[in-house]
Design a protein around this motif. Structure first.
Motif, mmCIF file in Angstrom:
data_model
loop_
_atom_site.group_PDB
_atom_site.id
_atom_site.type_symbol
_atom_site.label_atom_id
_atom_site.label_comp_id
_atom_site.label_asym_id
_atom_site.label_seq_id
_atom_site.Cartn_x
_atom_site.Cartn_y
_atom_site.Cartn_z
ATOM 1 N N LEU A 19 0.829 -1.204 0.000
ATOM 2 C CA LEU A 19 0.000 0.000 0.000
ATOM 3 C C LEU A 19 0.869 1.263 0.000
ATOM 4 C CD1 LEU A 19 -2.691 -1.301 2.467
ATOM 5 C CD2 LEU A 19 -3.121 -0.623 0.092
ATOM 6 N N GLU A 20 1.956 1.240 0.737
ATOM 7 C CA GLU A 20 2.875 2.374 0.744
ATOM 8 C C GLU A 20 3.520 2.556 -0.632
ATOM 9 O OE1 GLU A 20 3.653 4.735 3.022
ATOM 10 O OE2 GLU A 20 2.132 3.942 4.393
ATOM 11 N N GLU A 21 3.957 1.459 -1.242
ATOM 12 C CA GLU A 21 4.573 1.537 -2.568
ATOM 13 C C GLU A 21 3.594 2.070 -3.608
ATOM 14 O OE1 GLU A 21 7.718 0.969 -3.815
ATOM 15 O OE2 GLU A 21 8.349 0.878 -1.732
ATOM 16 N N LEU A 22 2.322 1.713 -3.474
ATOM 17 C CA LEU A 22 1.307 2.181 -4.414
ATOM 18 C C LEU A 22 0.875 3.615 -4.140
ATOM 19 C CD1 LEU A 22 -0.950 -1.004 -4.519
ATOM 20 C CD2 LEU A 22 0.480 -0.136 -6.398
ATOM 21 N N GLY A 23 1.149 4.107 -2.931
ATOM 22 C CA GLY A 23 0.697 5.450 -2.562
ATOM 23 C C GLY A 23 -0.799 5.525 -2.343
ATOM 24 N N VAL A 24 -1.379 4.412 -1.939
ATOM 25 C CA VAL A 24 -2.827 4.314 -1.745
ATOM 26 C C VAL A 24 -3.166 4.701 -0.299
ATOM 27 C CG1 VAL A 24 -4.757 2.686 -1.707
ATOM 28 C CG2 VAL A 24 -3.008 2.496 -3.462
ATOM 29 N N PRO A 25 -4.160 5.565 -0.095
ATOM 30 C CA PRO A 25 -4.549 5.870 1.282
ATOM 31 C C PRO A 25 -5.202 4.653 1.939
ATOM 32 C CG PRO A 25 -6.031 6.962 -0.259
ATOM 33 C CD PRO A 25 -4.955 6.299 -1.080
ATOM 34 N N TYR A 26 -4.846 4.432 3.192
ATOM 35 C CA TYR A 26 -5.420 3.309 3.929
ATOM 36 C C TYR A 26 -5.376 3.603 5.411
ATOM 37 C CZ TYR A 26 -0.593 1.851 4.978
ATOM 38 O OH TYR A 26 0.702 1.799 5.423
ATOM 39 N N GLN A 27 -6.183 2.872 6.132
ATOM 40 C CA GLN A 27 -6.156 2.961 7.588
ATOM 41 C C GLN A 27 -5.844 1.584 8.146
ATOM 42 O OE1 GLN A 27 -9.952 4.386 8.882
ATOM 43 N NE2 GLN A 27 -11.076 2.639 8.124
ATOM 44 N N VAL A 28 -5.243 1.555 9.316
ATOM 45 C CA VAL A 28 -4.818 0.299 9.931
ATOM 46 C C VAL A 28 -5.680 0.004 11.146
ATOM 47 C CG1 VAL A 28 -2.918 -0.890 11.090
ATOM 48 C CG2 VAL A 28 -2.449 0.606 9.150
ATOM 49 N N ARG A 29 -6.111 -1.236 11.234
ATOM 50 C CA ARG A 29 -6.783 -1.747 12.428
ATOM 51 C C ARG A 29 -5.931 -2.899 12.944
ATOM 52 N NH1 ARG A 29 -12.377 -0.095 12.028
ATOM 53 N NH2 ARG A 29 -12.065 2.101 11.576
ATOM 54 N N LEU A 30 -5.366 -2.719 14.121
ATOM 55 C CA LEU A 30 -4.530 -3.770 14.695
ATOM 56 C C LEU A 30 -5.396 -4.864 15.302
ATOM 57 C CD1 LEU A 30 -1.743 -1.621 16.367
ATOM 58 C CD2 LEU A 30 -1.655 -2.853 14.191
ATOM 59 N N ILE A 31 -5.045 -6.099 14.994
ATOM 60 C CA ILE A 31 -5.720 -7.275 15.530
ATOM 61 C C ILE A 31 -4.709 -7.958 16.443
ATOM 62 C CG2 ILE A 31 -6.829 -9.469 14.961
ATOM 63 C CD1 ILE A 31 -8.368 -6.975 13.990
ATOM 64 N N ASP A 32 -4.878 -7.800 17.745
ATOM 65 C CA ASP A 32 -3.928 -8.313 18.735
ATOM 66 C C ASP A 32 -4.063 -9.827 18.858
ATOM 67 O OD1 ASP A 32 -2.380 -8.990 20.926
ATOM 68 O OD2 ASP A 32 -3.013 -7.254 22.112
ATOM 69 N N LEU A 33 -3.129 -10.531 18.240
ATOM 70 C CA LEU A 33 -3.175 -11.995 18.246
ATOM 71 C C LEU A 33 -2.954 -12.561 19.644
ATOM 72 C CD1 LEU A 33 -1.138 -12.696 14.979
ATOM 73 C CD2 LEU A 33 -3.603 -12.344 15.248
ATOM 74 N N GLY A 34 -2.193 -11.853 20.482
ATOM 75 C CA GLY A 34 -1.947 -12.305 21.849
ATOM 76 C C GLY A 34 -3.188 -12.279 22.721
ATOM 77 N N ASN A 35 -4.159 -11.448 22.340
ATOM 78 C CA ASN A 35 -5.421 -11.357 23.071
ATOM 79 C C ASN A 35 -6.572 -12.018 22.316
ATOM 80 O OD1 ASN A 35 -4.478 -10.030 25.372
ATOM 81 N ND2 ASN A 35 -4.542 -8.047 24.330
ATOM 82 N N ASP A 36 -6.248 -12.843 21.334
ATOM 83 C CA ASP A 36 -7.240 -13.611 20.558
ATOM 84 C C ASP A 36 -8.266 -12.738 19.831
ATOM 85 O OD1 ASP A 36 -6.039 -16.013 21.200
ATOM 86 O OD2 ASP A 36 -7.332 -16.380 22.931
ATOM 87 N N GLU A 37 -7.878 -11.515 19.465
ATOM 88 C CA GLU A 37 -8.810 -10.636 18.752
ATOM 89 C C GLU A 37 -9.164 -11.173 17.368
ATOM 90 O OE1 GLU A 37 -7.349 -6.615 18.767
ATOM 91 O OE2 GLU A 37 -7.390 -6.515 20.959
ATOM 92 N N GLN A 38 -8.353 -12.103 16.845
ATOM 93 C CA GLN A 38 -8.647 -12.682 15.531
ATOM 94 C C GLN A 38 -9.902 -13.555 15.556
ATOM 95 O OE1 GLN A 38 -6.169 -13.580 17.560
ATOM 96 N NE2 GLN A 38 -5.466 -15.658 17.192
ATOM 97 N N PHE A 39 -10.389 -13.865 16.742
ATOM 98 C CA PHE A 39 -11.599 -14.686 16.858
ATOM 99 C C PHE A 39 -12.852 -13.855 17.131
ATOM 100 C CE2 PHE A 39 -8.052 -17.499 18.238
ATOM 101 C CZ PHE A 39 -8.082 -18.338 17.147
ATOM 102 N N ALA A 40 -12.720 -12.544 17.172
ATOM 103 C CA ALA A 40 -13.877 -11.669 17.396
ATOM 104 C C ALA A 40 -14.813 -11.755 16.189
ATOM 105 C CB ALA A 40 -13.423 -10.237 17.602
ATOM 106 N N PRO A 41 -16.112 -11.796 16.439
ATOM 107 C CA PRO A 41 -17.068 -11.882 15.320
ATOM 108 C C PRO A 41 -16.886 -10.781 14.277
ATOM 109 C CG PRO A 41 -18.187 -12.287 17.392
ATOM 110 C CD PRO A 41 -16.781 -11.856 17.743
ATOM 111 N N SER A 42 -16.529 -9.585 14.696
ATOM 112 C CA SER A 42 -16.356 -8.492 13.727
ATOM 113 C C SER A 42 -15.173 -8.760 12.794
ATOM 114 C CB SER A 42 -16.166 -7.163 14.456
ATOM 115 O OG SER A 42 -15.025 -7.226 15.305
ATOM 116 N N PHE A 43 -14.101 -9.381 13.304
ATOM 117 C CA PHE A 43 -12.979 -9.711 12.441
ATOM 118 C C PHE A 43 -13.273 -10.945 11.596
ATOM 119 C CE2 PHE A 43 -8.823 -11.785 11.590
ATOM 120 C CZ PHE A 43 -8.347 -10.838 10.695
#
Length: 92
Positions: A19-43
């Motif tokens: 995304l940086e190489e393309l110069g595309v605007p983006y936003q980041v949402r961190l998914i904390d794997l240590g807190n099992d956020e990858q299993f949240a229904p929204s993710f």
């Protein structure tokens, strides 16, 4: 706008670099794997295999488009922006 769901892993960094190489605007949402956020229904709605990275392209044709797995994300971005892939055939 693209939302990148990621964490501080090598695969998680690959789409951010693209995304940086393309110069595309983006936003980041961190998914904390240590807190099992990858299993949240929204993710899981974005990445049903519960793995990072994933993106949601809000500007995709037909509405928001979620894409997961780093290789799929990189290919999608390269094709969408017509960069970093050969026009046809084998790259030399």
């Amino acid at each position: 706008m693209i939302t990148l769901y990621t964490w501080t892993t090598p695969n998680g960094r690959k789409p951010a670099i693209m995304l940086e190489e393309l110069g595309v605007p983006y936003q980041v949402r961190l998914i904390d794997l240590g807190n099992d956020e990858q299993f949240a229904p929204s993710f899981l709605a974005v990445s049903p295999n519960s793995k990072i990275p994933a993106i949601v392209d809000e500007d995709a044709e037909g509405g928001p488009l979620p894409i997961f797995e780093s290789g799929a994300i990189l290919t999608y971005l390269a094709e969408k922006h017509d960069r970093f892939l050969p026009a046809s055939g084998r790259a030399l």
